[in-house]
Design a protein around this motif. Sequence first.
Motif, mmCIF file in Angstrom:
data_model
loop_
_atom_site.group_PDB
_atom_site.id
_atom_site.type_symbol
_atom_site.label_atom_id
_atom_site.label_comp_id
_atom_site.label_asym_id
_atom_site.label_seq_id
_atom_site.Cartn_x
_atom_site.Cartn_y
_atom_site.Cartn_z
ATOM 1 N N TRP A 3 7.300 22.361 -4.550
ATOM 2 C CA TRP A 3 7.512 23.782 -4.825
ATOM 3 C C TRP A 3 6.795 24.182 -6.102
ATOM 4 C CZ3 TRP A 3 9.618 26.659 -1.168
ATOM 5 C CH2 TRP A 3 9.880 27.989 -1.452
ATOM 6 N N ASP A 4 6.309 25.416 -6.124
ATOM 7 C CA ASP A 4 5.679 26.010 -7.303
ATOM 8 C C ASP A 4 4.388 25.293 -7.691
ATOM 9 O OD1 ASP A 4 5.711 28.186 -8.917
ATOM 10 O OD2 ASP A 4 7.028 27.344 -10.434
ATOM 11 N N ASN A 5 3.618 24.909 -6.657
ATOM 12 C CA ASN A 5 2.315 24.276 -6.859
ATOM 13 C C ASN A 5 1.216 25.303 -6.644
ATOM 14 O OD1 ASN A 5 2.862 21.255 -7.117
ATOM 15 N ND2 ASN A 5 4.147 21.888 -5.407
ATOM 16 N N GLN A 25 6.849 24.835 -0.209
ATOM 17 C CA GLN A 25 6.536 26.226 -0.517
ATOM 18 C C GLN A 25 5.714 26.827 0.619
ATOM 19 O OE1 GLN A 25 5.151 26.669 -4.439
ATOM 20 N NE2 GLN A 25 4.848 28.855 -4.292
ATOM 21 N N SER A 36 11.391 26.218 3.953
ATOM 22 C CA SER A 36 10.471 26.925 3.051
ATOM 23 C C SER A 36 11.310 27.921 2.270
ATOM 24 C CB SER A 36 9.363 27.641 3.828
ATOM 25 O OG SER A 36 8.378 26.736 4.239
ATOM 26 N N ASP A 38 13.193 28.655 -1.775
ATOM 27 C CA ASP A 38 13.261 28.279 -3.188
ATOM 28 C C ASP A 38 14.368 27.242 -3.367
ATOM 29 O OD1 ASP A 38 13.691 28.120 -5.952
ATOM 30 O OD2 ASP A 38 13.327 30.248 -6.257
ATOM 31 N N PRO A 44 12.923 25.205 -15.388
ATOM 32 C CA PRO A 44 11.492 25.031 -15.157
ATOM 33 C C PRO A 44 11.008 23.583 -15.259
ATOM 34 C CG PRO A 44 11.881 26.637 -16.912
ATOM 35 C CD PRO A 44 13.213 26.092 -16.490
ATOM 36 N N ASP A 45 11.633 22.779 -16.089
ATOM 37 C CA ASP A 45 11.259 21.373 -16.223
ATOM 38 C C ASP A 45 12.398 20.439 -15.835
ATOM 39 O OD1 ASP A 45 8.627 21.854 -17.187
ATOM 40 O OD2 ASP A 45 9.472 22.348 -19.147
ATOM 41 N N TYR A 47 14.266 19.241 -12.492
ATOM 42 C CA TYR A 47 14.159 19.292 -11.041
ATOM 43 C C TYR A 47 15.431 18.870 -10.314
ATOM 44 C CZ TYR A 47 9.402 20.027 -12.415
ATOM 45 O OH TYR A 47 8.285 20.553 -13.000
ATOM 46 N N SER A 53 21.686 25.622 -4.047
ATOM 47 C CA SER A 53 20.379 25.226 -3.534
ATOM 48 C C SER A 53 20.445 24.997 -2.025
ATOM 49 C CB SER A 53 19.897 23.945 -4.208
ATOM 50 O OG SER A 53 18.735 23.459 -3.569
#
Length: 96
Positions: A3-5, A25, A36, A38, A44-45, A47, A53
């Motif tokens: 995700w978020d790549n 993603q 697919s 979020d 942000p750092d 995981y 979720s």
Amino acid sequence: VVWDNLPAAFDDVGVAVEATFCDLQPPGLLGEGNLSADPLFVGPDDYHLGVGSPCIDVGSDAAASLADLELNPRVDMPGVGSPGVAVDMGAYEHQP
């Protein structure tokens, strides 16, 4: 969980990419159990999966180890995800 790549992370890798029970993603990949959505990481750092979720308890129990990357046991969150599935998607198991 991928995700978020960069956009089109799986384009032009030179081989056919196949995935099952993954959160990818959009546009994602076709495959059994793939999402697919979020993943709602804690930060942000960080995981780890946050509360709510869509990756909690929807992995493949048959394909997973008994513990996550931090050696936490796989646990079923009652009323969350797929009934009877204990494994989360991703490297870290959400801990109650």
